[in-house]
Motif scaffolding. Structure first.
Motif, PDB file in Angstrom:
ATOM      1  N   TYR A 263       0.803  -1.232   0.000  1.00 42.40           N
ATOM      2  CA  TYR A 263       0.000   0.000   0.000  1.00 42.40           C
ATOM      3  C   TYR A 263       0.833   1.279   0.000  1.00 42.40           C
ATOM      4  O   TYR A 263       0.284   2.369   0.024  1.00 42.40           O
ATOM      5  CB  TYR A 263      -0.957  -0.017   1.208  1.00 42.40           C
ATOM      6  CG  TYR A 263      -1.967  -1.124   1.061  1.00 42.40           C
ATOM      7  CD1 TYR A 263      -3.133  -0.938   0.323  1.00 42.40           C
ATOM      8  CD2 TYR A 263      -1.724  -2.378   1.604  1.00 42.40           C
ATOM      9  CE1 TYR A 263      -4.033  -1.959   0.146  1.00 42.40           C
ATOM     10  CE2 TYR A 263      -2.634  -3.419   1.430  1.00 42.40           C
ATOM     11  CZ  TYR A 263      -3.779  -3.199   0.701  1.00 42.40           C
ATOM     12  OH  TYR A 263      -4.677  -4.203   0.508  1.00 42.40           O
ATOM     13  N   ASN A 264       2.147   1.168   0.014  1.00 38.83           N
ATOM     14  CA  ASN A 264       2.935   2.405  -0.065  1.00 38.83           C
ATOM     15  C   ASN A 264       4.179   2.243  -0.938  1.00 38.83           C
ATOM     16  O   ASN A 264       5.114   3.017  -0.836  1.00 38.83           O
ATOM     17  CB  ASN A 264       3.327   2.888   1.343  1.00 38.83           C
ATOM     18  CG  ASN A 264       4.219   1.897   2.064  1.00 38.83           C
ATOM     19  OD1 ASN A 264       4.685   0.940   1.456  1.00 38.83           O
ATOM     20  ND2 ASN A 264       4.478   2.123   3.328  1.00 38.83           N
ATOM     21  N   ASP A 265       4.182   1.231  -1.811  1.00 35.65           N
ATOM     22  CA  ASP A 265       5.390   1.022  -2.628  1.00 35.65           C
ATOM     23  C   ASP A 265       5.243   1.670  -4.010  1.00 35.65           C
ATOM     24  O   ASP A 265       4.261   2.369  -4.283  1.00 35.65           O
ATOM     25  CB  ASP A 265       5.729  -0.469  -2.736  1.00 35.65           C
ATOM     26  CG  ASP A 265       4.762  -1.204  -3.644  1.00 35.65           C
ATOM     27  OD1 ASP A 265       3.636  -0.698  -3.846  1.00 35.65           O
ATOM     28  OD2 ASP A 265       5.130  -2.271  -4.140  1.00 35.65           O
ATOM     29  N   ILE A 266       6.241   1.448  -4.858  1.00 34.59           N
ATOM     30  CA  ILE A 266       6.268   2.115  -6.160  1.00 34.59           C
ATOM     31  C   ILE A 266       5.164   1.573  -7.072  1.00 34.59           C
ATOM     32  O   ILE A 266       4.582   2.298  -7.865  1.00 34.59           O
ATOM     33  CB  ILE A 266       7.672   1.955  -6.809  1.00 34.59           C
ATOM     34  CG1 ILE A 266       7.804   2.778  -8.079  1.00 34.59           C
ATOM     35  CG2 ILE A 266       8.010   0.501  -7.105  1.00 34.59           C
ATOM     36  CD1 ILE A 266       8.122   4.210  -7.832  1.00 34.59           C
TER      37      ILE A 266
ATOM     38  N   PHE B 291       2.243   0.703  -6.134  1.00 30.93           N
ATOM     39  CA  PHE B 291       1.013   1.376  -5.724  1.00 30.93           C
ATOM     40  C   PHE B 291       0.870   2.713  -6.449  1.00 30.93           C
ATOM     41  O   PHE B 291      -0.213   3.092  -6.899  1.00 30.93           O
ATOM     42  CB  PHE B 291       1.035   1.586  -4.205  1.00 30.93           C
ATOM     43  CG  PHE B 291      -0.243   2.128  -3.640  1.00 30.93           C
ATOM     44  CD1 PHE B 291      -1.200   1.268  -3.131  1.00 30.93           C
ATOM     45  CD2 PHE B 291      -0.495   3.484  -3.627  1.00 30.93           C
ATOM     46  CE1 PHE B 291      -2.385   1.757  -2.615  1.00 30.93           C
ATOM     47  CE2 PHE B 291      -1.680   3.974  -3.109  1.00 30.93           C
ATOM     48  CZ  PHE B 291      -2.627   3.118  -2.603  1.00 30.93           C
ATOM     49  N   ALA B 292       1.989   3.446  -6.572  1.00 29.58           N
ATOM     50  CA  ALA B 292       1.947   4.746  -7.252  1.00 29.58           C
ATOM     51  C   ALA B 292       1.619   4.581  -8.731  1.00 29.58           C
ATOM     52  O   ALA B 292       0.948   5.425  -9.322  1.00 29.58           O
ATOM     53  CB  ALA B 292       3.279   5.471  -7.078  1.00 29.58           C
TER      54      ALA B 292
ATOM     55  N   GLY C  69      -2.212   3.292  -8.666  1.00 28.89           N
ATOM     56  CA  GLY C  69      -3.220   4.049  -7.942  1.00 28.89           C
ATOM     57  C   GLY C  69      -4.031   3.152  -7.034  1.00 28.89           C
ATOM     58  O   GLY C  69      -5.190   3.428  -6.753  1.00 28.89           O
ATOM     59  N   GLY C  70      -3.433   2.052  -6.578  1.00 26.87           N
ATOM     60  CA  GLY C  70      -4.102   1.091  -5.717  1.00 26.87           C
ATOM     61  C   GLY C  70      -3.221  -0.129  -5.582  1.00 26.87           C
ATOM     62  O   GLY C  70      -2.125  -0.163  -6.131  1.00 26.87           O
ATOM     63  N   ALA C  71      -3.721  -1.129  -4.853  1.00 26.71           N
ATOM     64  CA  ALA C  71      -2.930  -2.341  -4.685  1.00 26.71           C
ATOM     65  C   ALA C  71      -3.282  -3.378  -5.752  1.00 26.71           C
ATOM     66  O   ALA C  71      -2.651  -4.417  -5.839  1.00 26.71           O
ATOM     67  CB  ALA C  71      -3.151  -2.916  -3.288  1.00 26.71           C
TER      68      ALA C  71
END
Lengths: 257, 190
Positions: free
Chosen positions: A202-205, A207-208, A211-213
């Motif tokens: 939920y906070n890795d590259i 995810f970016a 725009g989600g998992a």
């Protein structure tokens, strides 16, 4: 009835014509040069080139053909955008509509799709030619670097466009591609050393990028925005530098003798 | 002649150094370049904060995805020795009850290339349709190209007596290791 010179006079001797073209054109060396200097689109080009620089057997014209493919993709891409909604409910059906229902939709879609394949192939041949002719050597090292970035952006454009039809092919391509992102050292949740930075899905590259998992609606929209706006803009800026540097680094490379 | 030239050079240098010092253009910061440093510094700070905000923008606070913790019903709903595919589509999770009554939750993801295997009840194994990897009910791989057992999620009992799966806690399969023995904490006995 008026004669031809009278008509040309009427067309040319008014404020509108003069404001666009500014001066008369005679077919002299000076005026031909002026025509290139004074045109915003042509001024990136050299005013004159050596005869040896236009030898097709040396350059293969691949850089120019790549640019031609890019122009084709911009035009067809913008036209396709009039019918395409980047949402998971509509995207796949919009592509089907384009293929079966929209007048000329199928030729536009196929021009865009095959044009994209064509550009990837041609840009690689261009790179191959530049390498084999040694045109990456001084004083052209900087432009080779710009070219490598342009190659990467061509691939990224191709990759992000892959998801837009929201079909099985694109879905799994993006799944695999972004999972590779998840394996990035430090920044991806499956990559080495990421546990030291408390990286989760939920906070890795990845995810970016998505725009989600999961590969879902946000991923489709992000892919679409990168494909249609951000990546073309960056590519165009790099292309300006690339073309300009060809001239500044001593013109297009040519055979030694 | 040579010496004279050098002397002249030295004098010249002294004069310029003196002039520089008078004008306050020494090596360290001073009044003249304070504004330049402050100006460029605030521009750099502005751009740095903007870039950080731009990066943060790509991580939304609310997701419209299935939650990572979810309830999967009561233990009595699951017969012994079965694999439930009820939560496969939405949550990509199997809820499995072994013959001895222990529960565990497993991600529906082949460890080869990430396809979704199917539970073959007649053969008592998971079979991946992509490249034929096979797994026992515990998730241990025994055939095909899969390099390791499938991953498990944490499963606990919620306060209301329902089973609760937590996908944020993962027990990754290790090649050749039986996850039942490697992760006793992945098993829930009710």
């Amino acid at each position: 009835m008026k004669s031809l010179p009278q008509i040309t006079d009427k067309v040319k001797k008014n404020l509108i014509w003069k404001s666009i073209f500014r001066r008369d054109y005679r077919n002299t060396v000076r005026d031909r040069a002026q025509a290139v200097f004074g045109n915003v689109f042509l001024h990136l080009h050299p005013v004159q080139v050596r005869e040896s620089a236009v030898k097709l057997r040396f350059t293969w014209g691949m850089g120019g053909i790549t640019f031609f493919a890019f122009i084709l993709l911009v035009i067809t891409g913008v036209v396709l955008m009039f019918y395409y909604h980047p949402t998971i409910d509509q995207a796949y059906n919009d592509i089907k509509d384009l293929e079966f229902q929209v007048p000329f939709g199928v030729i536009l879609r196929n021009l865009h799709r095959w044009g994209a394949h064509f550009m990837v192939i041609v840009v690689m041949i261009h790179m191959f030619r530049v390498f084999m002719t040694g045109s990456y050597k001084t004083p052209r090292q900087f432009n080779w670097g710009i070219g490598v970035f342009l190659l990467v952006f061509t691939f990224l454009l191709s990759f992000t466009g892959y998801l837009t039809p929201w079909d099985q092919l694109g879905f799994w391509a993006i799944t695999v591609g972004t999972n590779m992102g998840a394996a990035t050292p430090l920044l991806g949740y499956q990559g080495p050393f990421s546990e030291y930075l408390h990286i989760t899905p939920y906070n890795d590259i990845r995810f970016a990028l998505l725009g989600g998992a999961q590969v879902g609606g946000n991923a489709l929209l992000r892919s679409y925005i990168w494909h249609c706006v951000a990546l073309p803009l960056i590519s165009i800026i790099l292309m300006f530098v690339h073309f300009w540097r060809v001239r500044k680094d001593g013109g297009i490379s040519k055979p030694q003798k | 002649m040579q010496d004279e030239k050098e002397l002249l050079k030295e004098q010249k240098k002294e004069i310029t150094d003196q002039a520089r010092a008078d004008a306050g253009q020494g090596k360290s910061g001073n009044r003249r370049n304070f504004l330049a440093i402050a100006g460029w510094g605030s521009l750099a700070g502005f751009l740095a904060i903007n870039s950080a905000a731009f990066l943060r923008y790509f991580y939304p606070r609310v997701l419209f995805e299935p939650p990572s913790q979810f309830k999967v019903g009561f233990p009595a709903d699951y017969p012994l020795g079965t694999v439930s595919s009820q939560y496969q589509r939405e949550y990509r999770t199997w809820v499995i009850r072994l013959q001895d009554g222990a529960f565990f939750a497993m991600e529906t993801k082949c460890t080869h290339l990430g396809c979704t295997p199917s539970w073959m009840d007649s053969q008592k194994k998971f079979k991946c349709p992509c490249h034929g990897s096979g797994y026992y009910i515990t998730g241990l791989n025994f055939e095909g190209p899969a390099p390791r057992p499938m991953d498990r999620y944490k499963i606990t009992l919620a306060e209301d007596g329902q089973l609760l799966v937590d996908k944020t806690i993962k027990f990754p399969g290790i090649p050749g290791k039986e996850s039942n023995e490697l992760y006793p904490q992945s098993l829930l006995r009710v």
